[in-house]
Design a protein around this motif. Sequence first.
Motif, PDB file in Angstrom:
ATOM      1  N   THR A 232       3.652  -3.650   3.098  1.00 30.70           N
ATOM      2  CA  THR A 232       3.089  -2.540   2.343  1.00 30.70           C
ATOM      3  C   THR A 232       1.635  -2.322   2.754  1.00 30.70           C
ATOM      4  OG1 THR A 232       2.460  -4.049   0.572  1.00 30.70           O
ATOM      5  CG2 THR A 232       4.585  -2.932   0.365  1.00 30.70           C
ATOM      6  N   PRO A 233       1.121  -1.099   2.631  1.00 34.85           N
ATOM      7  CA  PRO A 233      -0.270  -0.828   3.006  1.00 34.85           C
ATOM      8  C   PRO A 233      -1.237  -1.701   2.212  1.00 34.85           C
ATOM      9  CG  PRO A 233       0.933   1.228   2.653  1.00 34.85           C
ATOM     10  CD  PRO A 233       1.829   0.112   2.189  1.00 34.85           C
ATOM     11  N   SER A 234      -2.245  -2.265   2.910  1.00 42.24           N
ATOM     12  CA  SER A 234      -3.185  -3.180   2.238  1.00 42.24           C
ATOM     13  C   SER A 234      -4.640  -2.877   2.584  1.00 42.24           C
ATOM     14  CB  SER A 234      -2.858  -4.627   2.629  1.00 42.24           C
ATOM     15  OG  SER A 234      -2.924  -4.792   4.038  1.00 42.24           O
ATOM     16  N   GLU A 235      -4.910  -1.746   3.242  1.00 45.36           N
ATOM     17  CA  GLU A 235      -6.274  -1.460   3.659  1.00 45.36           C
ATOM     18  C   GLU A 235      -7.218  -1.300   2.470  1.00 45.36           C
ATOM     19  OE1 GLU A 235      -3.654  -0.028   4.821  1.00 45.36           O
ATOM     20  OE2 GLU A 235      -3.613  -0.208   7.010  1.00 45.36           O
ATOM     21  N   ARG A 236      -6.794  -0.565   1.454  1.00 48.04           N
ATOM     22  CA  ARG A 236      -7.674  -0.325   0.306  1.00 48.04           C
ATOM     23  C   ARG A 236      -7.978  -1.607  -0.471  1.00 48.04           C
ATOM     24  NH1 ARG A 236      -5.436   4.489  -3.153  1.00 48.04           N
ATOM     25  NH2 ARG A 236      -3.431   3.532  -2.621  1.00 48.04           N
ATOM     26  N   PRO A 237      -6.958  -2.423  -0.823  1.00 47.51           N
ATOM     27  CA  PRO A 237      -7.291  -3.683  -1.516  1.00 47.51           C
ATOM     28  C   PRO A 237      -8.183  -4.599  -0.689  1.00 47.51           C
ATOM     29  CG  PRO A 237      -4.958  -3.165  -1.769  1.00 47.51           C
ATOM     30  CD  PRO A 237      -5.502  -2.202  -0.776  1.00 47.51           C
ATOM     31  N   LEU A 238      -7.969  -4.634   0.638  1.00 46.11           N
ATOM     32  CA  LEU A 238      -8.807  -5.482   1.486  1.00 46.11           C
ATOM     33  C   LEU A 238     -10.248  -4.990   1.514  1.00 46.11           C
ATOM     34  CD1 LEU A 238      -6.422  -6.183   4.524  1.00 46.11           C
ATOM     35  CD2 LEU A 238      -7.179  -7.803   2.770  1.00 46.11           C
ATOM     36  N   LEU A 239     -10.420  -3.664   1.564  1.00 48.20           N
ATOM     37  CA  LEU A 239     -11.768  -3.107   1.567  1.00 48.20           C
ATOM     38  C   LEU A 239     -12.481  -3.419   0.255  1.00 48.20           C
ATOM     39  CD1 LEU A 239     -14.030  -1.400   2.749  1.00 48.20           C
ATOM     40  CD2 LEU A 239     -12.821   0.651   1.940  1.00 48.20           C
ATOM     41  N   LEU A 240     -11.768  -3.277  -0.861  1.00 43.82           N
ATOM     42  CA  LEU A 240     -12.369  -3.581  -2.160  1.00 43.82           C
ATOM     43  C   LEU A 240     -12.740  -5.058  -2.256  1.00 43.82           C
ATOM     44  CD1 LEU A 240     -13.147  -2.659  -5.004  1.00 43.82           C
ATOM     45  CD2 LEU A 240     -10.778  -3.101  -5.707  1.00 43.82           C
ATOM     46  N   ALA A 241     -11.850  -5.915  -1.763  1.00 44.49           N
ATOM     47  CA  ALA A 241     -12.143  -7.359  -1.784  1.00 44.49           C
ATOM     48  C   ALA A 241     -13.360  -7.686  -0.920  1.00 44.49           C
ATOM     49  CB  ALA A 241     -10.918  -8.135  -1.303  1.00 44.49           C
ATOM     50  N   SER A 242     -13.491  -7.022   0.221  1.00 46.48           N
ATOM     51  CA  SER A 242     -14.643  -7.269   1.099  1.00 46.48           C
ATOM     52  C   SER A 242     -15.948  -6.837   0.430  1.00 46.48           C
ATOM     53  CB  SER A 242     -14.460  -6.523   2.418  1.00 46.48           C
ATOM     54  OG  SER A 242     -13.306  -6.977   3.106  1.00 46.48           O
ATOM     55  N   MET A 243     -15.905  -5.694  -0.279  1.00 48.05           N
ATOM     56  CA  MET A 243     -17.100  -5.211  -0.962  1.00 48.05           C
ATOM     57  C   MET A 243     -17.502  -6.170  -2.090  1.00 48.05           C
ATOM     58  SD  MET A 243     -16.323  -1.101  -1.161  1.00 48.05           S
ATOM     59  CE  MET A 243     -17.901  -0.724  -1.933  1.00 48.05           C
ATOM     60  N   ASN A 278     -18.372   0.125  -8.389  1.00 43.12           N
ATOM     61  CA  ASN A 278     -17.967   0.834  -9.597  1.00 43.12           C
ATOM     62  C   ASN A 278     -17.574   2.284  -9.281  1.00 43.12           C
ATOM     63  OD1 ASN A 278     -18.446  -1.428 -11.158  1.00 43.12           O
ATOM     64  ND2 ASN A 278     -20.546  -0.842 -11.659  1.00 43.12           N
ATOM     65  N   ALA A 279     -18.234   2.872  -8.282  1.00 45.34           N
ATOM     66  CA  ALA A 279     -17.966   4.272  -7.945  1.00 45.34           C
ATOM     67  C   ALA A 279     -16.643   4.456  -7.198  1.00 45.34           C
ATOM     68  CB  ALA A 279     -19.111   4.840  -7.113  1.00 45.34           C
ATOM     69  N   VAL A 280     -16.263   3.466  -6.387  1.00 45.59           N
ATOM     70  CA  VAL A 280     -15.072   3.655  -5.544  1.00 45.59           C
ATOM     71  C   VAL A 280     -13.892   2.792  -5.957  1.00 45.59           C
ATOM     72  CG1 VAL A 280     -16.532   4.263  -3.581  1.00 45.59           C
ATOM     73  CG2 VAL A 280     -15.796   1.890  -3.872  1.00 45.59           C
ATOM     74  N   GLU A 281     -14.078   1.911  -6.963  1.00 47.64           N
ATOM     75  CA  GLU A 281     -13.023   0.956  -7.311  1.00 47.64           C
ATOM     76  C   GLU A 281     -11.723   1.662  -7.708  1.00 47.64           C
ATOM     77  OE1 GLU A 281     -12.448  -3.167  -9.869  1.00 47.64           O
ATOM     78  OE2 GLU A 281     -14.129  -1.814 -10.330  1.00 47.64           O
ATOM     79  N   LYS A 282     -11.822   2.747  -8.485  1.00 48.72           N
ATOM     80  CA  LYS A 282     -10.610   3.456  -8.922  1.00 48.72           C
ATOM     81  C   LYS A 282      -9.857   4.081  -7.763  1.00 48.72           C
ATOM     82  CE  LYS A 282     -13.294   7.597 -10.113  1.00 48.72           C
ATOM     83  NZ  LYS A 282     -13.688   8.505 -11.233  1.00 48.72           N
ATOM     84  N   TYR A 283     -10.564   4.338  -6.653  1.00 47.35           N
ATOM     85  CA  TYR A 283      -9.895   4.904  -5.477  1.00 47.35           C
ATOM     86  C   TYR A 283      -9.253   3.826  -4.596  1.00 47.35           C
ATOM     87  CZ  TYR A 283     -12.704   9.003  -6.630  1.00 47.35           C
ATOM     88  OH  TYR A 283     -13.291  10.070  -7.276  1.00 47.35           O
TER      89      TYR A 283
END
Length: 285
Positions: A232-243, A278-283
């Motif tokens: 399954t796509p994991s780019e967004r969760p990985l980016l959030l975890a990195s931030m 906080n600004a991008v977490e929902k995305y």
Amino acid sequence: MPGWLEVIIRSFSLLVVLFFITKMLGKKQMSQLDIFQYITGIVIGSIVATHVTDLSTQFEYAIIALMVWFFVPFGVELLSLKSKRVRDFTQNKGTVFIQNGKIMEDNLKKERFTTDDLLEELRDNNFFRAADVEFAILEPTGKLNVLPKKENQPVTHKDLGLKPAPEKEPQTVIMDGKALMEPLTNASLNTNWLETELEKMNVSIENVFLGQVNSSGELTVDLFDDMINVPTPSERPLLLASMKKCQADLELFALSTQNQQVKAMYEKNSQRMTEAINAVEKYLQ
């Protein structure tokens, strides 16, 4: 002309006429029928059946009858669009069965609905107790629409004071092993991007039954071979975890240094990273 050949010709001809009549009468004819449309459907079907099987009838009469039963419903539909009185007469009004949480027994009798009928319709709407329903109305099409009581309604983002990220409809970019150019363009993507994403999954496009792209640009695929598991796509969760890791590292650096100027720099950047999260977490969730 042999009888069997005449039946074939009549059937094909009336099928074509019936197809265009149904198409011009609109999609409503194929979904939810009111009383007038129900009658029209029965009559048109009877006309076609009679003139296909009874070779003694005049074929021209079938065409004339179909035209009459096309123009009458079509005219009534036009009048209904302009006049509420005509709509109420031809389509009837909805009948309230439950109002303010109370069952309207007189309306049930008016529509010849028994208590068992009402409970069955409520179960079709996933309500097994009449006490959970605030309002229920029987539409002219025979469908029961139900409004649950406030405490039984699902919680929405609005109820929680949350503003969800906007989301557009997914684009189907692969179908039956072939790339679809128009949906790719609508998603501002191209075939090079598609090939790259498929390479990440180690999947060939010929083995893809269906591929869709969501509003975040993530590709999901369903393969002809159901035995193959696709990640399954994991780019967004990985980016959030990195931030979040970066923000945590900045806090750690601020605590570990004794230099007040450096400490202030780390704390400032940690705060800025927190604001960005906080600004991008929902995305990214």
